[in-house]
Design an enzyme around this catalytic site. Structure first.
Site, PDB file in Angstrom:
ATOM      1  N   SER A 302      -0.798   7.597  -9.334  1.00  0.00           N
ATOM      2  CA  SER A 302       0.184   6.957 -10.158  1.00  0.00           C
ATOM      3  C   SER A 302      -0.464   6.222 -11.872  1.00  0.00           C
ATOM      4  O   SER A 302      -0.564   6.953 -12.563  1.00  0.00           O
ATOM      5  CB  SER A 302       1.284   6.191  -9.071  1.00  0.00           C
ATOM      6  OG  SER A 302       2.035   5.008 -10.121  1.00  0.00           O
ATOM      7  N   ASP A 396       8.444  13.192  -5.202  1.00  0.00           N
ATOM      8  CA  ASP A 396       8.503  11.462  -6.183  1.00  0.00           C
ATOM      9  C   ASP A 396       9.904  10.483  -5.802  1.00  0.00           C
ATOM     10  O   ASP A 396      10.183  11.227  -6.814  1.00  0.00           O
ATOM     11  CB  ASP A 396       7.392  11.807  -7.473  1.00  0.00           C
ATOM     12  CG  ASP A 396       6.374  10.371  -7.471  1.00  0.00           C
ATOM     13  OD1 ASP A 396       6.847   9.608  -6.172  1.00  0.00           O
ATOM     14  OD2 ASP A 396       5.382  10.824  -8.068  1.00  0.00           O
ATOM     15  N   HIS A 430       5.034   9.902  -2.814  1.00  0.00           N
ATOM     16  CA  HIS A 430       4.631   8.970  -4.416  1.00  0.00           C
ATOM     17  C   HIS A 430       3.371   8.739  -3.380  1.00  0.00           C
ATOM     18  O   HIS A 430       2.467   9.355  -4.244  1.00  0.00           O
ATOM     19  CB  HIS A 430       5.371   7.700  -4.713  1.00  0.00           C
ATOM     20  CG  HIS A 430       4.817   6.909  -6.039  1.00  0.00           C
ATOM     21  ND1 HIS A 430       4.614   7.825  -7.216  1.00  0.00           N
ATOM     22  CD2 HIS A 430       3.913   5.752  -6.284  1.00  0.00           C
ATOM     23  CE1 HIS A 430       3.456   7.129  -8.405  1.00  0.00           C
ATOM     24  NE2 HIS A 430       3.218   6.088  -7.614  1.00  0.00           N
TER      25      HIS A 430
END
EC number: 3.1.2.3
Length: 491
Positions: A302, A396, A430
């Protein structure tokens, strides 16, 4: 293998007599509930790991009838007792009745006391054995042939709760149970086992790092070294998460879990990405006697993935970078290094949607990347010295990771670089974690201060985590050159 013999005395009981061919499949508890003959004795004559004993009955007419007793159910795990979190387990149940319906149940508590649980229904085979590597689950938390489903399918009792290991020096303790029948909360418990899932392999050393401004923890593999080095960076939320770095050390990499805000005396907020802080961390690694130079690898998830792409773009001595669901854009923060300042792409919270039960979907709140790969907010990844592996979840919902990997590839090729390696996983959200971590479908996000959906379908996401881990280990093994000697920092 020796034969164990023991005489077990039973109280006088009234038992219904059966022909020998029928009584051989009955258990003592079932027989003791009926009426008829007297139980004379039970003699165990079994070897370890096999079935059964013998019982002798006297019928109302005085005849003696013997029959086989099934062995008590046993639950075994391999490796026995303890294992590393990213290591698969072999789970087997023996001593069941042929075709017996059972439910397997798994549970653990995290360091904050949150309970995670999973269960699955099975049938034993014709020999009274259940091997999760060969027997498909008939339903429950998952279905099908899933030997590790009892771990990756765990769900928290608390809503919007993500499983995180905060103290890698202690294990997660997993309790496994075998219950009679197909009721996860109602069947009699037949067997139980407790297994420790560790985050530091035997011989791995944990070294807190407080050097200059750097706040981190270094994990060193067993042995003398030096070892190929990796810096591991997590994302939004700050603090210092060590569990991925500690697992990597078990695979031979000297890994630095690096904090960059919200930890000890580091800034509470992260408004500007000051690259010189991360430069200090790279220099620390290359000067360490246990780290093999002249280059290191970077791994991030991320926001941490974008930090790694920034480091690879601006700093020397980086020969391999893995971006897990990164964007390759500056996001909501300026990027500053020496005379360079990259503006943030920005976002618009008005594009937030409500997914279900009040949970927000923020997948489209980022501003459009006008100009594509030449957008001024894009990280100049074409300057990276070494190869980049992009790992993306097609589902995601933090942002559109798969689209961003395509833009990143276009930028590299537009600047005369080869197309990067991209692994894109369908049904994957994610938080792509090390293997067997339960998928986190939704949790609190600091930008909106509410629960947001992260995307992913449990089974597909869990399979992606297992494969991505193998791909990451292989990528670093290939590109972190093991032939160089340690070099001084050349930043």
């Amino acid at each position: 293998m020796g034969v164990e013999r023991s005489r077990i005395l039973w109280p006088e009981s009234r038992i219904k007599a059966q022909p020998r061919s029928q009584t051989s499949d009955l258990s003592v508890p079932k027989l003791l509930t009926d009426f008829g003959a007297s139980l004379v004795w039970v003699l165990e004559t079994h070897q370890v790991g096999s079935t059964a004993g013998q019982a002798l009955l006297r019928t109302p007419r005085g005849a003696l009838v013997s029959f086989q007793l099934p062995m008590a159910a046993t639950l075994s795990l391999e490796p026995a007792g303890r294992s590393c979190w990213d290591e698969p387990l072999s789970i087997t149940v023996r001593g069941l009745a042929p075709e017996q319906p059972v439910t397997l149940r798994a549970a653990l508590r995290d360091e904050k006391g949150a309970l995670f649980r999973a269960h699955a229904r099975y049938h034993a085979d014709s020999h009274g054995m259940l091997d999760l590597a060969r027997a498909p689950a008939l339903g429950g938390s998952f279905a099908g042939l899933e030997p590790m489903g009892l771990l990756w399918a765990m769900e928290p009792e608390r809503p919007f709760w993500r499983l995180i290991k905060r103290d890698v020096q202690t294990p997660f303790v997993v309790e496994l149970e075998v219950l009679d029948g197909h009721e996860p909360d109602g069947g009699q418990r037949l067997a139980r086992a407790v297994h420790e899932r560790h985050f530091m392999a035997p011989g791995v050393r944990r070294v807190p790092v407080r050097e200059g401004r750097v706040r981190a923890t270094l994990f060193l593999p067993p042995g003398q070294g030096p070892f190929p080095g990796i810096i591991d960076v997590y994302g939004v939320g700050g603090g210092l998460l060590e569990y991925r770095a500690s697992l990597l050390a078990g695979h031979g990499f000297a890994t630095l879990a690096l904090a960059f805000y919200g930890f000890e005396d580091l800034p509470k907020e992260f408004n500007v990405i000051e690259v010189d802080y991360f430069e200090e961390a790279v220099c620390y690694m290359l000067q360490h006697p246990k780290v093999k130079g002249p280059d290191i690898g970077l791994l991030g998830l991320s926001l941490g993935a974008d930090v790694c792409l920034i480091m690879a773009s601006f700093l020397k001595n980086v020969s391999a970078t893995v971006s897990i669901n990164g964007s390759a854009f500056s996001g909501n923060r300026y990027i500053h290094y020496k005379q360079t300042m990259i503006p943030p792409l920005g976002h618009d919270l008005r594009r937030t949607k409500v997914a279900f039960s009040g949970i927000l979907d923020i997948v489209d709140i980022r501003n459009d990347a006008v100009g594509g790969c030449e957008n001024p907010s894009m990280i100049p990844i074409e300057k990276a010295k070494g190869p980049i592996l992009f790992v993306a979840g097609q589902d995601d919902h933090c942002w559109r990771s798969e689209l961003y990997t395509q833009i990143a590839s276009e930028r590299l090729q537009a600047h005369g670089k080869e197309r990067p390696q991209i692994i894109s996983y369908p049904g994957t959200g994610h938080y792509i974690e090390p293997p067997y971590f339960p998928m986190c479908p939704a949790s609190l996000h600091k930008i909106v201060n509410k629960a947001v959906v992260w995307g992913g379908e449990v089974r597909a996401h869990s399979k992606a985590q297992i494969d991505a881990w193998k791909q990451i280990l292989s990528f670093f093994g290939k590109h972190l050159d093991s032939t160089h000697n340690r070099a001084s920092c050349r930043l």
